[in-house]
Design an enzyme around this catalytic site. Structure first.
Site, short mmCIF file in Angstrom:
data_model
loop_
_atom_site.label_atom_id
_atom_site.label_comp_id
_atom_site.label_asym_id
_atom_site.label_seq_id
_atom_site.Cartn_x
_atom_site.Cartn_y
_atom_site.Cartn_z
N LYS A 92 0.80 -1.21 0.00
CA LYS A 92 0.00 0.00 0.00
C LYS A 92 0.84 1.27 0.00
O LYS A 92 0.39 2.33 -0.39
CB LYS A 92 -0.89 0.04 1.26
CG LYS A 92 -1.84 -1.10 1.41
CD LYS A 92 -2.58 -0.95 2.77
CE LYS A 92 -3.39 -2.20 3.05
NZ LYS A 92 -3.88 -2.19 4.43
N GLY A 93 2.05 1.16 0.54
CA GLY A 93 2.83 2.34 0.89
C GLY A 93 3.00 3.38 -0.21
O GLY A 93 3.07 4.58 0.08
N GLU A 135 8.12 3.00 -5.60
CA GLU A 135 8.09 2.45 -4.25
C GLU A 135 8.23 3.58 -3.24
O GLU A 135 8.89 4.59 -3.53
CB GLU A 135 9.25 1.44 -4.12
CG GLU A 135 9.44 0.80 -2.79
CD GLU A 135 8.25 -0.02 -2.30
OE1 GLU A 135 7.17 0.58 -2.13
OE2 GLU A 135 8.41 -1.22 -2.04
N ASP A 136 7.63 3.43 -2.08
CA ASP A 136 7.77 4.47 -1.06
C ASP A 136 9.14 4.41 -0.39
O ASP A 136 9.85 5.40 -0.32
CB ASP A 136 6.64 4.41 -0.02
CG ASP A 136 6.45 3.01 0.56
OD1 ASP A 136 6.95 2.04 -0.03
OD2 ASP A 136 5.79 2.89 1.60
N ASP A 187 14.03 -0.73 2.05
CA ASP A 187 14.56 -1.04 3.37
C ASP A 187 15.57 -2.18 3.21
O ASP A 187 16.71 -1.95 2.80
CB ASP A 187 13.33 -1.42 4.23
CG ASP A 187 13.63 -1.56 5.69
OD1 ASP A 187 13.14 -0.73 6.47
OD2 ASP A 187 14.31 -2.52 6.07
N LYS A 209 16.59 3.55 2.92
CA LYS A 209 17.20 3.33 4.24
C LYS A 209 18.35 2.34 4.05
O LYS A 209 18.23 1.15 4.34
CB LYS A 209 16.14 2.74 5.17
CG LYS A 209 16.28 3.10 6.63
CD LYS A 209 15.31 2.28 7.44
CE LYS A 209 14.08 3.07 7.84
NZ LYS A 209 13.21 2.26 8.74
N PHE A 261 12.43 4.47 12.81
CA PHE A 261 11.10 4.09 12.34
C PHE A 261 10.38 5.32 11.79
O PHE A 261 9.96 6.20 12.54
CB PHE A 261 10.28 3.43 13.44
CG PHE A 261 9.33 2.44 12.86
CD1 PHE A 261 9.62 1.08 12.86
CD2 PHE A 261 8.16 2.87 12.22
CE1 PHE A 261 8.77 0.17 12.27
CE2 PHE A 261 7.30 1.97 11.63
CZ PHE A 261 7.61 0.62 11.66
N VAL A 262 10.25 5.37 10.46
CA VAL A 262 9.62 6.54 9.84
C VAL A 262 8.19 6.21 9.39
O VAL A 262 7.91 5.10 8.96
CB VAL A 262 10.43 7.07 8.64
CG1 VAL A 262 11.67 7.80 9.12
CG2 VAL A 262 10.82 5.96 7.66
N ASP A 312 3.44 3.39 7.09
CA ASP A 312 2.62 3.14 8.28
C ASP A 312 3.41 2.55 9.43
O ASP A 312 4.52 2.05 9.27
CB ASP A 312 1.51 2.14 7.93
CG ASP A 312 2.04 0.70 7.80
OD1 ASP A 312 3.03 0.52 7.06
OD2 ASP A 312 1.49 -0.19 8.43
N ARG A 358 -0.37 6.61 7.76
CA ARG A 358 -0.09 6.73 6.32
C ARG A 358 -0.53 8.09 5.78
O ARG A 358 0.03 8.59 4.81
CB ARG A 358 -0.84 5.65 5.54
CG ARG A 358 -0.37 4.24 5.76
CD ARG A 358 -0.97 3.32 4.70
NE ARG A 358 -0.92 1.91 5.06
CZ ARG A 358 0.11 1.10 4.81
NH1 ARG A 358 1.18 1.57 4.23
NH2 ARG A 358 0.07 -0.17 5.15
C1 PRP Z 1 7.08 -1.71 3.15
C2 PRP Z 1 7.41 -0.67 2.10
C3 PRP Z 1 8.09 -1.46 1.03
C4 PRP Z 1 8.75 -2.58 1.80
C5 PRP Z 1 10.22 -2.34 1.88
O1 PRP Z 1 5.91 -2.33 2.77
O2 PRP Z 1 6.24 -0.04 1.62
O3 PRP Z 1 7.17 -1.99 0.09
O4 PRP Z 1 8.17 -2.60 3.10
O5 PRP Z 1 10.82 -3.34 2.64
P1 PRP Z 1 12.05 -4.22 2.15
O6 PRP Z 1 12.95 -3.32 1.33
O7 PRP Z 1 12.67 -4.61 3.45
O8 PRP Z 1 11.52 -5.38 1.38
P2 PRP Z 1 5.09 -3.29 3.73
O9 PRP Z 1 5.45 -4.71 3.44
O10 PRP Z 1 5.22 -2.82 5.14
O11 PRP Z 1 3.61 -3.09 3.19
P3 PRP Z 1 2.80 -1.71 2.97
O12 PRP Z 1 3.38 -1.06 1.72
O13 PRP Z 1 1.40 -2.18 2.76
O14 PRP Z 1 2.99 -0.85 4.18
#
Ligand code: PRP
Length: 174
Positions: A40-41, A96-97, A100, A128, A149-150, A156, A162
């Protein structure tokens, strides 16, 4: 409740979106790119970005999630919702948001590459790098953020925050 500290303001975000959109517009003009957001991000950034790009684009979304209960222990990514648009021969830009560990985007790029797009690039608003497990090439990057933690601007904590227009750090309160 958690206290929040703004680390990137909505004005800084808007300026960065405009810069990224301008670069992307030049690179994709006349190519009718397919812009794919990872839900969703990415929904907030994606909607700002495609409007700022201001060239004809098509959009689609995927939903990806980590296997298992714990994000930290699981390295496996599952495709929950696929794109509905044929990829073959298209100029694809993944939005992508935040990057990580890199696992989500690495999975999607490999999956899309298999379907033979004409080109495949990645645009991420936040990075990050301290948390990276697998390398991913970020073609268009907004901001590098510290290993905290952002939340906000689509990101979220337990499905909360969000909607916040600024990027914030969550601080624990005693
Ligand atoms: C978060 C973020 C990325 C992903 C990055 O999504 O939006 O899609 O984690 O993490 P990574 O680089 O460690 O794989 P999340 O799975 O929390 O779902 P969301 O987008 O619905 O919040």
């Amino acid at each position: 409740m958690e206290k929040r500290e703004v680390i990137i303001t909505r004005e800084e975000i808007a300026k960065k979106v405009a810069e990224l959109a301008s670069r992307i517009r030049k690179d994709y003009k006349g190519k009718n790119p397919l812009v794919i957001g990872i839900l969703k991000g990415s929904f907030v950034f994606m909607s700002d970005l495609v409007r700022a790009m201001n060239i004809p684009v098509e959009i689609d979304f995927v939903v990806l999630s980590s296997y298992g209960a714990s994000r930290e222990s699981s390295g496996k990514i599952k495709l929950v919702k696929d794109v509905q648009t044929p990829i073959n021969g298209r100029h694809v830009l993944v939005v992508e948001d935040i990057i990580d560990r890199g696992l989500t985007v690495r999975f999607l790029l490999d999956y899309l590459k298999f379907r033979k797009p004409a080109s495949l690039k990645l645009c991420a608003m936040f990075d990050k790098p301290a948390r990276r497990k697998v390398e991913v090439p970020i073609d268009y990057l907004g901001f590098t953020v510290p290993d905290t933690f952002v939340v906000g601007y689509g990101l979220d904590y337990d499905e909360k925050f969000r909607y916040l227009p600024d990027l914030c750090v969550l601080e624990e309160q005693e």
